[in-house]
Design an enzyme around this catalytic site. Sequence first.
Site, PDB file in Angstrom:
ATOM      1  N   TYR A 125       0.845  -1.210   0.000  1.00 32.16           N
ATOM      2  CA  TYR A 125       0.000   0.000   0.000  1.00 32.16           C
ATOM      3  C   TYR A 125       0.873   1.250   0.000  1.00 32.16           C
ATOM      4  CZ  TYR A 125      -4.429   2.465   0.781  1.00 32.16           C
ATOM      5  OH  TYR A 125      -5.541   3.273   0.650  1.00 32.16           O
TER       6      TYR A 125
ATOM      7  N   LYS B  26      -3.516   8.593   2.924  1.00 27.05           N
ATOM      8  CA  LYS B  26      -4.805   8.376   3.614  1.00 27.05           C
ATOM      9  C   LYS B  26      -4.751   8.937   5.035  1.00 27.05           C
ATOM     10  CE  LYS B  26      -7.306   6.219   0.479  1.00 27.05           C
ATOM     11  NZ  LYS B  26      -8.350   6.954  -0.252  1.00 27.05           N
TER      12      LYS B  26
END
Length: 261
Positions: free
Chosen positions: A156, A163
């Site tokens: 990720y 995020k």
Amino acid sequence: MGFLDGKKALISGVASNRSIAFGVAQCLHREGAELAFTYQTDKLKPRVEKIAADLNSSICIPLDVSDDQNITNAFAELKQNWETFDIMIHSIAFAPMEELKGSFVESVTREGFKMAHEISSYSFASMAREAKPMLSDNASLLTMTYLGSVKSVPNYNVMGPAKASLESTVRFLAADLGPQGIRVNAISAGPIKTLAAAGVSGFRGLLKHVASKTSIRRNVTIEDVGNTAAFLSSDLAAGITGETIYVDGGYRNLGMTFDVE
Ligand code: NAP
């Protein structure tokens, strides 16, 4: 009669009928909201127009969040259709694919880091600023985030810090806009097979792992996320703002999983 009767909702981030934003649009429509959509490129326009028409909407507006003027233009175009609106769904993220695999420290670049933060986080603040003069009393802004903001997840990589920035942006916007009656929240969804998710290396393995370990023993669906989005966008959630609500089948709360003999 639905609990969003009379509400107007702007939905960004529909790329296909697998998109989380599509699941959100369906649930908002079911609960009575009137919808408008954005699309990033002309290539996607016909697909988004078809999806919009199926949900009784004829408002489809170009919006590429990598450019501030483009964001301003999109809201000016929305104003030609709606004087005010009540719900904004931000379901947009991007990072270069080369940075979504392997070692974080080896793959991260200045340009990729900047792009991930601009497209996936800054865009929410920038859309909120443009939306603000048009937002009704009791309006709701909602974005989509992922567990990689608070825990490391293989591959990720740069999207994790982006995020985390997005979730912080939610808290600052909530404090800023709350006195006007505007609520701002995020949904942290479990993994779902979409076009954006396919860009994360090894995503199939991630889906399989989560389905076998998470408390409800299945991956969540775009309908699961859509139903929560409908609730958070409604007056039923009038007391909730600045929150990241997990729709992940309980995965976030697992400390450890192993087979007990
Ligand atoms: P998706 O269907 O591929 O949606 C991503 C959307 O972002 C697409 O509509 C894409 O448009 C749009 N986008 C990217 N760059 C843009 C730009 N510069 N301007 C405007 N739009 C842009 O994937 P998704 O999984 O539903 O993703 C929606 C949100 O959910 C993202 O924030 C994602 O991080 C989040 N999320 C996803 C998962 C998951 O497992 N799928 C889990 C948690 C959170 P184009 O297709 O035209 O590029």
